[in-house]
Design a protein around this motif. Structure first.
Motif, PDB file in Angstrom:
ATOM      1  N   LEU A  47      41.898  85.453  29.969  1.00 34.67           N
ATOM      2  CA  LEU A  47      41.813  86.916  31.572  1.00 34.67           C
ATOM      3  C   LEU A  47      43.290  86.475  32.178  1.00 34.67           C
ATOM      4  N   ASP A  48      43.141  85.038  32.426  1.00 33.39           N
ATOM      5  CA  ASP A  48      43.884  84.523  33.425  1.00 33.39           C
ATOM      6  C   ASP A  48      45.369  84.961  33.048  1.00 33.39           C
ATOM      7  N   ALA A  49      45.505  85.312  31.708  1.00 27.84           N
ATOM      8  CA  ALA A  49      46.893  85.315  31.515  1.00 27.84           C
ATOM      9  C   ALA A  49      46.980  87.058  31.884  1.00 27.84           C
ATOM     10  N   ARG A  50      45.968  87.817  31.371  1.00 27.71           N
ATOM     11  CA  ARG A  50      46.018  88.606  31.647  1.00 27.71           C
ATOM     12  C   ARG A  50      46.113  89.326  33.203  1.00 27.71           C
ATOM     13  N   LEU A  51      45.717  88.838  33.815  1.00 31.84           N
ATOM     14  CA  LEU A  51      45.499  88.992  35.250  1.00 31.84           C
ATOM     15  C   LEU A  51      46.565  89.094  35.688  1.00 31.84           C
ATOM     16  N   ALA A  52      47.435  87.736  35.085  1.00 25.56           N
ATOM     17  CA  ALA A  52      48.725  86.828  35.494  1.00 25.56           C
ATOM     18  C   ALA A  52      49.063  88.709  36.093  1.00 25.56           C
ATOM     19  N   SER A  58      51.819  95.603  38.699  1.00 29.24           N
ATOM     20  CA  SER A  58      51.469  96.003  39.795  1.00 29.24           C
ATOM     21  C   SER A  58      52.939  96.193  40.716  1.00 29.24           C
ATOM     22  N   GLN A  59      53.858  94.431  41.122  1.00 31.56           N
ATOM     23  CA  GLN A  59      54.391  94.102  41.678  1.00 31.56           C
ATOM     24  C   GLN A  59      55.557  95.666  41.989  1.00 31.56           C
ATOM     25  N   ASN A  60      55.891  95.344  39.934  1.00 34.68           N
ATOM     26  CA  ASN A  60      57.305  95.954  39.487  1.00 34.68           C
ATOM     27  C   ASN A  60      56.984  97.302  39.708  1.00 34.68           C
ATOM     28  N   ILE A  61      55.999  98.207  39.260  1.00 30.89           N
ATOM     29  CA  ILE A  61      55.994  99.069  39.956  1.00 30.89           C
ATOM     30  C   ILE A  61      56.030  99.890  41.245  1.00 30.89           C
ATOM     31  N   GLY A  62      55.916  99.401  42.397  1.00 30.91           N
ATOM     32  CA  GLY A  62      56.413  99.912  43.380  1.00 30.91           C
ATOM     33  C   GLY A  62      57.610  99.211  43.422  1.00 30.91           C
ATOM     34  N   ALA A  63      58.543  98.480  43.298  1.00 34.35           N
ATOM     35  CA  ALA A  63      60.594  99.026  42.099  1.00 34.35           C
ATOM     36  C   ALA A  63      60.272 100.021  41.883  1.00 34.35           C
ATOM     37  N   LEU A  64      60.111  99.652  40.329  1.00 30.99           N
ATOM     38  CA  LEU A  64      60.183 100.933  39.910  1.00 30.99           C
ATOM     39  C   LEU A  64      60.441 102.353  40.680  1.00 30.99           C
ATOM     40  N   MET A  65      59.518 102.973  41.106  1.00 28.99           N
ATOM     41  CA  MET A  65      59.024 103.779  42.422  1.00 28.99           C
ATOM     42  C   MET A  65      60.836 103.790  43.320  1.00 28.99           C
ATOM     43  N   LYS A  66      60.224 102.447  43.839  1.00 28.87           N
ATOM     44  CA  LYS A  66      61.518 102.539  44.766  1.00 28.87           C
ATOM     45  C   LYS A  66      63.261 103.025  43.972  1.00 28.87           C
ATOM     46  N   ALA A  67      63.104 102.738  43.296  1.00 29.48           N
ATOM     47  CA  ALA A  67      64.571 102.347  42.180  1.00 29.48           C
ATOM     48  C   ALA A  67      64.313 104.435  42.073  1.00 29.48           C
ATOM     49  N   GLY A  68      63.610 104.819  41.796  1.00 30.77           N
ATOM     50  CA  GLY A  68      63.040 106.754  41.724  1.00 30.77           C
ATOM     51  C   GLY A  68      63.304 106.113  40.051  1.00 30.77           C
ATOM     52  N   GLN A  69      62.288 104.800  39.086  1.00 32.59           N
ATOM     53  CA  GLN A  69      62.736 104.897  37.117  1.00 32.59           C
ATOM     54  C   GLN A  69      60.888 105.432  37.728  1.00 32.59           C
ATOM     55  N   LYS A  70      60.760 106.875  38.105  1.00 29.25           N
ATOM     56  CA  LYS A  70      59.459 107.780  37.306  1.00 29.25           C
ATOM     57  C   LYS A  70      58.777 106.883  36.277  1.00 29.25           C
ATOM     58  N   ASP A  71      59.396 107.165  34.831  1.00 28.96           N
ATOM     59  CA  ASP A  71      59.321 106.782  33.713  1.00 28.96           C
ATOM     60  C   ASP A  71      58.620 106.202  33.246  1.00 28.96           C
ATOM     61  N   GLU A  72      59.578 104.619  33.775  1.00 26.64           N
ATOM     62  CA  GLU A  72      58.988 103.287  33.976  1.00 26.64           C
ATOM     63  C   GLU A  72      58.153 102.768  35.039  1.00 26.64           C
ATOM     64  N   ALA A  73      57.896 103.420  36.012  1.00 27.06           N
ATOM     65  CA  ALA A  73      56.567 103.415  36.438  1.00 27.06           C
ATOM     66  C   ALA A  73      55.373 103.693  35.804  1.00 27.06           C
ATOM     67  N   ALA A  76      54.534 101.898  33.371  1.00 27.33           N
ATOM     68  CA  ALA A  76      53.794 100.351  33.291  1.00 27.33           C
ATOM     69  C   ALA A  76      52.482 100.330  33.851  1.00 27.33           C
ATOM     70  N   LYS A  77      51.500 101.863  34.796  1.00 21.16           N
ATOM     71  CA  LYS A  77      51.020 102.339  35.403  1.00 21.16           C
ATOM     72  C   LYS A  77      49.922 102.812  33.991  1.00 21.16           C
ATOM     73  N   ALA A  78      50.492 102.620  33.360  1.00 27.05           N
ATOM     74  CA  ALA A  78      49.345 102.934  31.747  1.00 27.05           C
ATOM     75  C   ALA A  78      49.355 101.435  31.245  1.00 27.05           C
ATOM     76  N   GLU A  79      49.982 100.628  30.984  1.00 28.26           N
ATOM     77  CA  GLU A  79      49.816  99.434  30.584  1.00 28.26           C
ATOM     78  C   GLU A  79      48.933  98.869  31.280  1.00 28.26           C
ATOM     79  N   VAL A  80      49.145  98.973  32.366  1.00 32.72           N
ATOM     80  CA  VAL A  80      48.301  98.440  33.805  1.00 32.72           C
ATOM     81  C   VAL A  80      46.695  98.388  33.419  1.00 32.72           C
ATOM     82  N   ALA A  81      46.368  99.997  32.715  1.00 37.25           N
ATOM     83  CA  ALA A  81      45.093 100.993  32.719  1.00 37.25           C
ATOM     84  C   ALA A  81      44.741  99.905  31.839  1.00 37.25           C
ATOM     85  N   GLU A  82      45.501  99.787  30.919  1.00 38.61           N
ATOM     86  CA  GLU A  82      45.058  98.788  29.150  1.00 38.61           C
ATOM     87  C   GLU A  82      44.834  97.713  29.568  1.00 38.61           C
ATOM     88  N   LEU A  83      45.261  96.899  30.030  1.00 38.39           N
ATOM     89  CA  LEU A  83      45.071  95.400  30.223  1.00 38.39           C
ATOM     90  C   LEU A  83      43.717  95.569  32.389  1.00 38.39           C
TER      91      LEU A  83
END
Length: 424
Positions: A47-52, A58-73, A76-83
């Protein structure tokens, strides 16, 4: 209850101690505890590893959106939901493991100290000291139940009429003597530095679990089913539970409390002379002394409590002996216990009047009773308690050992409380 660290660090010593208490299937139970704890720890690590990982994604999603990399964002969101979905399963696994772990730990008795002798029952207890004054009785001395009837001190039949066997009615001088003993014991405890407490005589289940009466002694306690309350078997239960879920300051330890209460126990023990008269009751009065202490000072506290009880018996001029209980005769929760017994010349037998026990951290772990050290560490307290004293057999011993042709002689220390030198 035992701590996981105690079991992991001292597995063989724990098993040896449990064998001394004749705890069945100790090795299998301890191995099960360790296995469940491994599952819990592995789940926590996962659990600790997954939370990390979640935090990083979550931090990367904001950076990806800001960089216009919507697909990658979105990926990442899907991976967050799965976790997050998987985390729920792991948290449930951890919760189930923690619940099972606590349920098993509650069934494991305390580990006795090395000084506790091997043995199965009362015949294996070790007499460590005898003392007190020898008693000279008149010819054909009476047992206390006949004395009580002769002087109209206690009516056992009336108690049966009102309630049932084991609930005596004290009358006249008998009631006065009972009250005198209560006041004498409380005054002696106060003079020894104990703070008097008047606690409830009914407690909730959490209090019973905190001091270890539940689940071990459930069948011996009177249960109020509608409210799920229990009548106390000893003042140890409510007084010690004052410190449940409390963090104390080291400078305030030891805490010393005393309490007079009525006590209630369903079990009646053996039969015949062992339960006749005042020898074993369902309701009885008792003064309890309780200490909360540090591990370093607990042994000294235990000795001071033993000295206090012995002093009471000396002042009452009663012949007594002190026994160190063997593993098989100790309570579920005790790490070491000494019993005090007074001798009844009329019955030609020893009567237990006090048990003085230390529980190490066993009760404190159940209670979450802790203290803050001078360097700000949080540690488990040690708890101790003892009867000082239980009244029925003390009263029986006084009636029997101090009977004279003129009446019942009152020990000098008790005379100011009774208001008489002799009951006739």
């Amino acid at each position: 209850m035992l701590t996981i660290k105690q079991i992991i660090d001292n597995r063989e010593a724990v098993l040896c101690g449990l064998a001394k208490k004749h705890f069945k299937d100790a090795e299998a139970v301890i191995d099960r505890v360790l296995a469940i704890n491994t599952v819990r720890k592995e789940a926590q690590a996962e659990l600790d590893a997954r939370l990390a990982q979640l935090k990083k994604l979550s931090q990367n999603i904001g950076a990806l959106m800001k960089a216009g990399q919507k697909d990658e964002a979105e990926k990442a969101k899907a991976e967050v939901a799965e976790l997050k979905a998987g985390n729920g399963r792991i948290e449930e696994q951890m919760s189930n493991a923690a619940t099972e772990l606590e349920q098993i730990l509650l069934t494991i008795p305390n580990v006795p100290y090395d000084i506790v002798p091997e043995g199965f029952g009362a015949e294996d207890n070790v007499v460590v000291k005898t003392g007190g004054q020898e008693t000279e009785l008149p010819e054909n001395p009476l047992p206390h139940w006949d004395i009580a009837k002769k002087y109209n001190l206690i009516d056992f039949d009336l108690g049966v009429k009102i309630t049932g066997a084991g609930f005596p009615v004290y009358i006249g001088w008998g009631a006065r003597l009972q009250r005198a003993l209560i006041n004498f014991f409380l005054d002696e405890a106060r003079n020894a530095g104990y703070t008097e407490i008047i606690p409830p005589t009914v407690v909730n289940a959490a209090s019973g679990y905190g001091t270890g009466q539940l689940p071990d002694k459930e069948g011996q306690m009177y249960h109020c089913q509608t409210d799920d309350f229990y009548l106390i078997p000893t003042a140890e239960v409510p007084v010690t539970n004052i410190y449940r879920d409390v963090i104390l300051d080291e400078k305030d330890l030891p805490i010393k409390n005393c309490a007079y209460t009525e006590c209630f126990r369903r079990e009646a023990g053996s039969y015949g002379k062992d339960v006749r008269g005042l020898n074993r009751l369902h309701e009885f009065a008792k003064i309890e002394i309780v200490r909360i202490d540090t591990p370093e000072h607990a042994a000294q506290s235990h000795q001071e409590m033993l000295d206090h009880v012995e002093g009471l018996l000396q002042k009452l001029e009663l012949p007594y002996r002190i026994l160190r209980l063997c593993g098989g005769d100790m309570s579920f929760t005790a790490a070491v216990c000494y019993d005090f017994e007074v001798y009844s010349e009329a019955q030609q037998r020893w009567l237990e009047v006090s048990s003085v026990s230390t529980f190490d951290t066993y009760q404190a772990n159940r209670l979450h009773c802790r203290y803050r050290t001078a360097d700000k560490r949080i540690e488990l307290c040690h708890t101790l308690n003892g009867s000082a004293l239980a009244l029925p057999r003390i009263l029986a011993a006084l009636l029997e050992n101090f009977q004279t042709p003129e009446g019942i002689r009152i020990p000098k220390a008790l005379q100011p409380y009774v208001g008489a030198e002799i009951i006739c």
